[in-house]
Design a protein around this motif. Structure first.
Motif, PDB file in Angstrom:
ATOM      1  N   ARG A 142       2.065   7.077   2.855  1.00 42.44           N
ATOM      2  CA  ARG A 142       1.434   5.776   2.334  1.00 42.44           C
ATOM      3  C   ARG A 142       1.488   5.492   0.760  1.00 42.44           C
ATOM      4  NH1 ARG A 142      -3.835   3.656   4.631  1.00 42.44           N
ATOM      5  NH2 ARG A 142      -3.086   1.948   3.394  1.00 42.44           N
ATOM      6  N   LEU A 143       1.073   6.819   0.219  1.00 40.93           N
ATOM      7  CA  LEU A 143       0.954   6.652  -1.054  1.00 40.93           C
ATOM      8  C   LEU A 143       2.316   6.611  -1.860  1.00 40.93           C
ATOM      9  CD1 LEU A 143      -0.837   6.798  -3.764  1.00 40.93           C
ATOM     10  CD2 LEU A 143      -0.526   9.364  -3.761  1.00 40.93           C
ATOM     11  N   GLY A 144       3.380   7.256  -1.264  1.00 39.28           N
ATOM     12  CA  GLY A 144       4.876   7.298  -1.736  1.00 39.28           C
ATOM     13  C   GLY A 144       5.440   5.841  -1.306  1.00 39.28           C
ATOM     14  N   GLY A 145       4.780   5.414  -0.273  1.00 35.91           N
ATOM     15  CA  GLY A 145       5.545   3.918   0.120  1.00 35.91           C
ATOM     16  C   GLY A 145       4.800   3.010  -0.835  1.00 35.91           C
ATOM     17  N   GLY A 146       3.512   2.998  -1.271  1.00 39.39           N
ATOM     18  CA  GLY A 146       3.195   2.376  -2.263  1.00 39.39           C
ATOM     19  C   GLY A 146       3.817   2.014  -3.642  1.00 39.39           C
ATOM     20  N   PHE A 147       4.165   3.526  -4.126  1.00 35.67           N
ATOM     21  CA  PHE A 147       4.795   3.413  -5.291  1.00 35.67           C
ATOM     22  C   PHE A 147       6.335   3.183  -5.258  1.00 35.67           C
ATOM     23  CE2 PHE A 147       1.904   7.039  -6.538  1.00 35.67           C
ATOM     24  CZ  PHE A 147       1.137   6.491  -7.624  1.00 35.67           C
ATOM     25  N   LEU A 148       6.872   3.219  -4.101  1.00 41.13           N
ATOM     26  CA  LEU A 148       8.319   2.699  -3.972  1.00 41.13           C
ATOM     27  C   LEU A 148       8.257   1.183  -3.821  1.00 41.13           C
ATOM     28  CD1 LEU A 148      11.056   3.432  -3.134  1.00 41.13           C
ATOM     29  CD2 LEU A 148      10.461   3.367  -0.626  1.00 41.13           C
ATOM     30  N   ILE A 178       4.755  -6.048  -5.723  1.00 38.20           N
ATOM     31  CA  ILE A 178       4.045  -5.332  -6.641  1.00 38.20           C
ATOM     32  C   ILE A 178       2.583  -5.438  -5.980  1.00 38.20           C
ATOM     33  CG2 ILE A 178       2.897  -5.430  -8.965  1.00 38.20           C
ATOM     34  CD1 ILE A 178       5.746  -6.683  -9.890  1.00 38.20           C
ATOM     35  N   LEU A 179       2.144  -6.656  -5.400  1.00 37.57           N
ATOM     36  CA  LEU A 179       0.821  -6.672  -4.960  1.00 37.57           C
ATOM     37  C   LEU A 179       0.658  -5.475  -3.639  1.00 37.57           C
ATOM     38  CD1 LEU A 179      -1.857  -8.121  -4.901  1.00 37.57           C
ATOM     39  CD2 LEU A 179      -0.833  -9.885  -3.139  1.00 37.57           C
ATOM     40  N   PHE A 180       1.589  -5.649  -2.827  1.00 39.65           N
ATOM     41  CA  PHE A 180       1.509  -4.971  -1.633  1.00 39.65           C
ATOM     42  C   PHE A 180       1.491  -3.216  -2.393  1.00 39.65           C
ATOM     43  CE2 PHE A 180       3.548  -8.106   1.001  1.00 39.65           C
ATOM     44  CZ  PHE A 180       2.372  -8.211   2.114  1.00 39.65           C
ATOM     45  N   GLY A 181       2.437  -2.979  -3.117  1.00 40.07           N
ATOM     46  CA  GLY A 181       2.337  -1.517  -3.612  1.00 40.07           C
ATOM     47  C   GLY A 181       1.092  -1.237  -4.161  1.00 40.07           C
ATOM     48  N   ALA A 182       0.537  -2.021  -5.295  1.00 39.77           N
ATOM     49  CA  ALA A 182      -0.831  -1.797  -5.886  1.00 39.77           C
ATOM     50  C   ALA A 182      -1.856  -1.733  -4.748  1.00 39.77           C
ATOM     51  CB  ALA A 182      -1.075  -2.893  -6.742  1.00 39.77           C
ATOM     52  N   VAL A 183      -2.032  -2.494  -3.964  1.00 39.17           N
ATOM     53  CA  VAL A 183      -3.089  -2.279  -2.743  1.00 39.17           C
ATOM     54  C   VAL A 183      -2.923  -0.898  -2.083  1.00 39.17           C
ATOM     55  CG1 VAL A 183      -4.001  -3.228  -0.732  1.00 39.17           C
ATOM     56  CG2 VAL A 183      -3.455  -4.861  -2.656  1.00 39.17           C
ATOM     57  N   ASN A 184      -1.773  -0.855  -1.617  1.00 41.47           N
ATOM     58  CA  ASN A 184      -1.605   0.575  -1.088  1.00 41.47           C
ATOM     59  C   ASN A 184      -1.723   1.771  -1.821  1.00 41.47           C
ATOM     60  OD1 ASN A 184      -0.386   1.537   1.598  1.00 41.47           O
ATOM     61  ND2 ASN A 184       1.649   1.106   1.198  1.00 41.47           N
ATOM     62  N   VAL A 185      -1.261   1.810  -3.080  1.00 44.00           N
ATOM     63  CA  VAL A 185      -1.646   2.949  -4.048  1.00 44.00           C
ATOM     64  C   VAL A 185      -3.030   3.110  -4.263  1.00 44.00           C
ATOM     65  CG1 VAL A 185      -1.456   3.857  -6.447  1.00 44.00           C
ATOM     66  CG2 VAL A 185       0.665   2.958  -5.103  1.00 44.00           C
ATOM     67  N   TRP A 186      -3.892   1.981  -4.490  1.00 41.71           N
ATOM     68  CA  TRP A 186      -5.317   2.105  -4.966  1.00 41.71           C
ATOM     69  C   TRP A 186      -5.895   2.465  -3.542  1.00 41.71           C
ATOM     70  CZ3 TRP A 186      -8.792   1.613  -8.474  1.00 41.71           C
ATOM     71  CH2 TRP A 186     -10.195   1.406  -8.281  1.00 41.71           C
ATOM     72  N   SER A 187      -5.787   1.917  -2.167  1.00 40.36           N
ATOM     73  CA  SER A 187      -6.236   2.286  -1.200  1.00 40.36           C
ATOM     74  C   SER A 187      -6.172   3.989  -0.780  1.00 40.36           C
ATOM     75  CB  SER A 187      -6.066   1.465   0.087  1.00 40.36           C
ATOM     76  OG  SER A 187      -4.590   1.755   0.289  1.00 40.36           O
ATOM     77  N   CYS A 188      -4.975   4.423  -1.080  1.00 42.42           N
ATOM     78  CA  CYS A 188      -4.621   5.845  -0.828  1.00 42.42           C
ATOM     79  C   CYS A 188      -5.385   6.771  -1.906  1.00 42.42           C
ATOM     80  CB  CYS A 188      -3.229   6.066  -0.828  1.00 42.42           C
ATOM     81  SG  CYS A 188      -2.432   5.383   0.566  1.00 42.42           S
ATOM     82  N   ALA A 189      -5.290   6.277  -3.213  1.00 42.30           N
ATOM     83  CA  ALA A 189      -6.061   6.974  -4.390  1.00 42.30           C
ATOM     84  C   ALA A 189      -7.465   7.048  -4.086  1.00 42.30           C
ATOM     85  CB  ALA A 189      -5.410   6.265  -5.565  1.00 42.30           C
ATOM     86  N   SER A 190      -7.928   5.945  -3.494  1.00 46.05           N
ATOM     87  CA  SER A 190      -9.448   6.004  -3.478  1.00 46.05           C
ATOM     88  C   SER A 190      -9.995   6.926  -2.457  1.00 46.05           C
ATOM     89  CB  SER A 190      -9.978   4.556  -3.130  1.00 46.05           C
ATOM     90  OG  SER A 190      -9.397   4.110  -1.827  1.00 46.05           O
TER      91      SER A 190
END
Length: 207
Positions: free
Chosen positions: A76-82, A193-205
């Motif tokens: 999911r993190l990789g998908g967020g950056f993608l 960008i919104l979907f990606g930022a939410v994905n990265v944030w939720s995974c990073a947390s």
């Protein structure tokens, strides 16, 4: 009997594909920019990822599902950056220039990135697993043929939704001028960008 499982899978695939996410937005954008066939190929990529996760959920392939469960955060993190990269690329692209260039693209160049993007959402597998469990449709399938019919139904149901989405979008395309296309392009980029930022944030947390 097999036809019943096909219909059940059709309904499940259609309903689970209905919530508009990154693939749906991409389908709308590609239809508006490059026409209905291009949008349909995006839908085909999304439906192909759906059938893969539906197979894993229906047949309970423990090795694959265990791998996905263990690595789902990183997937999911990789998908967020993608999604972030794709969003910025869309946001700063010129739709009129890209329309001319993209006409020569082979369908595979649209299908493969969409399929890979859809695969970065392992929650699809758990979604199918939850629906299959709650409806007990897998338990009532007596053999592998029934399960294959169920999964085939999921694929066609998902593809049916993207066909509807593509067709409806194409109707609105005729009413949009070049300025409208540019606005759709910016909105699509911002949503990615919104979907990606939410994905990265939720995974990073959770790391």
């Amino acid at each position: 009997m097999f036809f019943i499982f096909l219909l059940e899978g059709l309904a499940i695939g259609f309903l689970l594909a209905t919530p508009v996410g990154p693939i749906g937005i991409l389908c709308v954008r590609r239809t508006l920019m490059y026409g209905r066939p291009n949008g349909f190929i995006v839908g085909l990529g999304g439906a192909s990822a759906d059938i893969l996760y539906a197979l894993i959920a229906a047949f309970s392939v423990t090795l694959v599902s265990g791998f996905v469960q263990e690595w789902q955060l990183w997937i999911r993190l990789g998908g967020g950056f993608l999604l972030l990269l794709l969003g910025f690329r869309i946001l700063y692209s010129n739709p009129m220039v890209h329309e001319t260039r993209d006409r020569s693209n082979v369908p595979l160049r649209t299908f493969v990135p969409t399929f890979l993007l859809a695969l970065t959402n392992p929650m699809s597998m758990f979604g199918f697993g939850a629906v299959f469990s709650s409806t007990r449709v897998v338990q009532t399938a007596a053999d592998r043929v029934s399960l294959f019919m169920l999964v085939a139904g999921v694929f066609f149901g998902s593809l049916l939704w993207f066909s509807v989405l593509t067709s409806v979008t194409y109707v609105f395309k005729k009413k949009l001028a070049s300025g409208g296309l540019a606005m759709v392009n910016r909105i699509a980029g911002l949503l990615f960008i919104l979907f990606g930022a939410v994905n990265v944030w939720s995974c990073a947390s959770r790391l």
